[in-house]
Design a protein around this motif. Structure first.
Motif, PDB file in Angstrom:
ATOM      1  N   TYR A  27       0.837  -1.191   0.000  1.00 54.92           N
ATOM      2  CA  TYR A  27       0.000   0.000   0.000  1.00 54.92           C
ATOM      3  C   TYR A  27       0.879   1.250   0.000  1.00 54.92           C
ATOM      4  N   PHE A  30       2.420   1.786  -3.418  1.00 53.72           N
ATOM      5  CA  PHE A  30       1.472   2.351  -4.373  1.00 53.72           C
ATOM      6  C   PHE A  30       1.257   3.841  -4.103  1.00 53.72           C
ATOM      7  N   TYR A  67      -1.272   1.683 -11.659  1.00 55.72           N
ATOM      8  CA  TYR A  67      -2.376   0.737 -11.503  1.00 55.72           C
ATOM      9  C   TYR A  67      -1.998  -0.658 -11.980  1.00 55.72           C
ATOM     10  N   SER A  71      -1.164  -4.057  -9.579  1.00 50.49           N
ATOM     11  CA  SER A  71      -1.919  -5.294  -9.794  1.00 50.49           C
ATOM     12  C   SER A  71      -0.972  -6.482  -9.984  1.00 50.49           C
ATOM     13  N   LEU A  74       1.057  -7.244  -6.706  1.00 51.11           N
ATOM     14  CA  LEU A  74       0.181  -7.891  -5.735  1.00 51.11           C
ATOM     15  C   LEU A  74       0.034  -9.374  -6.050  1.00 51.11           C
TER      16      LEU A  74
ATOM     17  N   VAL B  90      -7.611   2.398  -5.955  1.00 46.57           N
ATOM     18  CA  VAL B  90      -7.124   1.123  -6.498  1.00 46.57           C
ATOM     19  C   VAL B  90      -6.731   0.124  -5.411  1.00 46.57           C
ATOM     20  N   PRO B  91      -5.925   0.529  -4.406  1.00 50.83           N
ATOM     21  CA  PRO B  91      -5.493  -0.503  -3.456  1.00 50.83           C
ATOM     22  C   PRO B  91      -6.504  -0.826  -2.357  1.00 50.83           C
ATOM     23  N   ILE B 280      -6.573 -10.120  -5.584  1.00 51.95           N
ATOM     24  CA  ILE B 280      -5.992  -9.855  -6.906  1.00 51.95           C
ATOM     25  C   ILE B 280      -7.067  -9.344  -7.874  1.00 51.95           C
ATOM     26  N   THR B 283      -8.578  -5.789  -6.865  1.00 50.39           N
ATOM     27  CA  THR B 283      -7.711  -4.651  -7.156  1.00 50.39           C
ATOM     28  C   THR B 283      -7.729  -4.331  -8.642  1.00 50.39           C
ATOM     29  N   PHE B 284      -7.625  -5.391  -9.456  1.00 50.56           N
ATOM     30  CA  PHE B 284      -7.599  -5.178 -10.898  1.00 50.56           C
ATOM     31  C   PHE B 284      -8.903  -4.537 -11.379  1.00 50.56           C
ATOM     32  N   VAL B 285     -10.028  -5.033 -10.905  1.00 50.70           N
ATOM     33  CA  VAL B 285     -11.311  -4.553 -11.420  1.00 50.70           C
ATOM     34  C   VAL B 285     -11.670  -3.160 -10.896  1.00 50.70           C
TER      35      VAL B 285
END
Lengths: 95, 492
Positions: A27, A30, A67, A71, A74, B90-91, B280, B283-285
């Motif tokens: 976190y 990011f 972004y 992803s 992660l 996002v996170p 996972i 976060t992506f969506v």
């Protein structure tokens, strides 16, 4: 009792704490990337912006690369560090 | 006339699909016997959620009318800076699930908790905390549901040209019916489909905008011609200053750790693997929907300039750029976001009334006093009635509820942030601290908002959270520590 297959309460807690630290670190990464690229590259005069794929560079790096990067990161981190912790069968081997 | 009917067709088909899935879901559900078994199924889906469904249902609670209409509307006026602001979300999915996910799973199985209030009861052993929590959930959620209904009906009206009431009737009743019939399981299953719908809708409209504008580079050039500041992080006339964007970060990127809509979902998933996948996928969506929809707003200004009201930006772009059929597909996206936000809240309000208040205090937690047949009828009835009440309110929105909604999101965070997190991470936390921080948090958040008191340029949530944290800690030290034995299930 399947002995080695089951984690003890203590082991589970240790794993969960480690995962929480990893999540907080991600976190922080990011957030730093999001903030620094946006204001570092985009803080100046819009007339002097560089462009990447049509987007202003700050936007491309902060919002798009940031972004997609987080992803992927992660995904890797979860595959590497996250344990499959059983939630149910804990009382039997509890110390 | 034909065009308008063409728009309705995909929408009606979509709603039919959603209802079908909900009914199928409730049929597939293993038939739980007993009062507690029924409640665990109806309010928590018997802890059966897999990774994809968990991801989608978490996302669905974050993305609401504002992600499709309000947010892109502001981006239309303020440019890329507003997308930067939205991307801080996002996170959030992996933060929430990563920090509280496994802890909630362990605690909720040890203490056999079904609702978020059960969790608070297990931790603080205080009726006052539970009643306060239930009331906050009921009031704030009903106000938010109302706002979602209003937003959806207005959107429907502005795109299709049919009346506000008919829009409300179509999707409002759909969401009430499937939630009432299928409970939590139907909520999360349909959320998964709604999430996919949101992705399809956002791709459709973004594609249309980029094509109509002649590519990204062209569009950025046009935006620069309108105002170079549209391309900057701070926006025209420094409309998005740093203290503001950081306050927004606290509101949507950090304090959401305490939002009961999401913590409730953390009680209901199957196993570790589901959680990992959900982190996972989620976060992506989330990132994908935020990025595409806000890009639509910001770039839309180059394609269809001169839209005066921000909220009309996305509906106008839809009508101008998409064929009626695709417009029908698109409108299903935001309606999906709205329905999936409403269904989670509806089932939680019902759980608060039936499980946390009625079963615990009136039936004294005894299954004999509330036999399975009765709890089934009662749960279904309560869900239906709450839904209908909100629906009727949306026909003629009462000013008070609309006003409360403005503070619902932050208010829930102000109330629940400290009790949730300190409850998990600090053994000294006790009911005195929880009660003080909940009452104070709610009051302070309203006070900062109403008096428009701003500290160092931040918005109300920042000083509120800082102060509630202090209040919580002080309160906990004043009160008696909870006994070690009772905290055993919180051995984390």
């Amino acid at each position: 009792m399947q002995g080695g297959l089951l984690l003890t309460r203590r082991e589970k807690i240790k794993a969960i704490n480690k995962e929480t630290c990893v999540v907080l670190l991600l976190y922080a990464i990011f957030f730093a990337w999001w903030y620094l690229t946006a204001y570092g590259l985009g803080g100046g005069d819009p007339a002097e912006y560089k462009f990447v794929f049509g987007f202003p560079a700050w936007f491309f790096y902060s919002c798009i690369v940031g972004y997609i990067g987080i992803s992927l990161l992660l995904w890797i981190v979860i595959k590497l560090f996250f344990k499959d912790i059983p939630f149910d069968e804990e009382e039997e081997n509890d110390a | 006339m034909l065009d308008r009917a063409g728009m309705l067709l995909p929408l009606v088909l979509y709603l039919g699909l959603i209802m079908g899935i909900a009914v199928w879901g409730s049929k597939v559900a293993q038939k739980e016997s007993g009062t507690k078994g029924f409640m665990e199924e109806y309010f928590l889906g018997s802890r059966s959620m897999g990774g994809f469904v968990l991801a989608m249902t978490i996302i669905a609670t974050y993305t609401s009318a504002s992600s499709f209409i309000g947010g892109p509307g502001v981006a239309y006026n303020l440019g890329l800076g507003w997308i930067l602001l939205s991307m801080i979300q996002v996170p959030t999915a992996f933060l929430t699930l990563g920090v509280i996910g496994k802890r909630f799973a362990l605690v909720s199985r040890r203490a056999n908790t079904v609702t978020f209030s059960d969790f608070l009861r297990a931790r603080y052993k205080s009726d006052f905390v539970v009643v306060l929590a239930s009331l906050a959930i009921i009031v704030f959620f009903m106000a938010s549901m109302l706002a979602q209904f209003i937003g959806g009906a207005r959107l429907f009206e502005s795109i299709t040209g049919y009346s506000y009431q008919s829009g409300l009737l179509i999707f409002g009743l759909a969401v009430i019916i499937y939630t009432t019939i299928g409970g939590f399981r139907a909520v999360v299953l349909t959320d998964a489909v709604q999430g996919v719908m949101m992705i399809i809708a956002s791709i459709a409209i973004l594609g249309a905008v980029v094509a109509a504008g002649g590519g990204v580079a062209n569009i950025m050039e046009s935006l620069r011609a309108v105002d170079p500041a549209l391309l900057s992080p701070q926006g025209p006339n420094n409309a998005i200053p740093k203290p503001f964007i950081l306050s927004f970060w606290v509101l949507v990127g950090f304090a959401i750790l305490g939002l009961p809509q999401t913590t409730q979902k953390a009680l209901g998933y199957r196993d570790s693997k589901s959680l990992h996948n959900a982190m996972i996928i989620g976060t992506f969506v989330v990132g994908f929907t935020m990025l595409t929809m806000h890009l639509v707003g910001a770039m839309g200004r180059a394609v269809v300039p001169g839209i005066k009201i921000g909220d009309l930006a996305v509906p106008t772009l839809t009508i101008e750029l998409l064929s009626p059929f695709w417009a029908g597909i698109f409108i299903a996206g935001p309606l999906a976001a709205i329905m999936s936000t409403v269904d989670s809240m509806l089932i939680m309000v019902s759980a608060a009334i039936v499980k946390d208040l009625y079963f615990h205090y009136v039936a004294k937690n005894k299954a004999e006093l509330l036999p399975p047949r009765k709890v089934k009828i009662m749960s279904t009835l309560v869900t239906g009635v709450v839904g209908i009440l909100v629906f009727l309110a949306a026909l003629k929105p009462p000013a008070l509820l609309v006003w409360i909604n403005l503070f619902a999101f932050g208010g829930l965070e102000a109330v629940f942030f400290c009790p949730t997190l300190f409850g998990l991470f600090w053994r000294r936390a006790n009911s005195t601290g929880a009660i003080c921080s909940m009452l104070f948090g709610c009051g302070a958040f309203f006070w900062f908002n109403i008096t428009k008191t701003s500290i160092a340029g931040t918005t109300a949530i920042v000083p509120t959270l800082a102060l509630t944290t202090i209040v919580f800690v002080l309160g906990s030290y004043f009160g008696k520590p909870e006994s070690e034995e009772k905290l055993r299930v919180f051995d984390l």
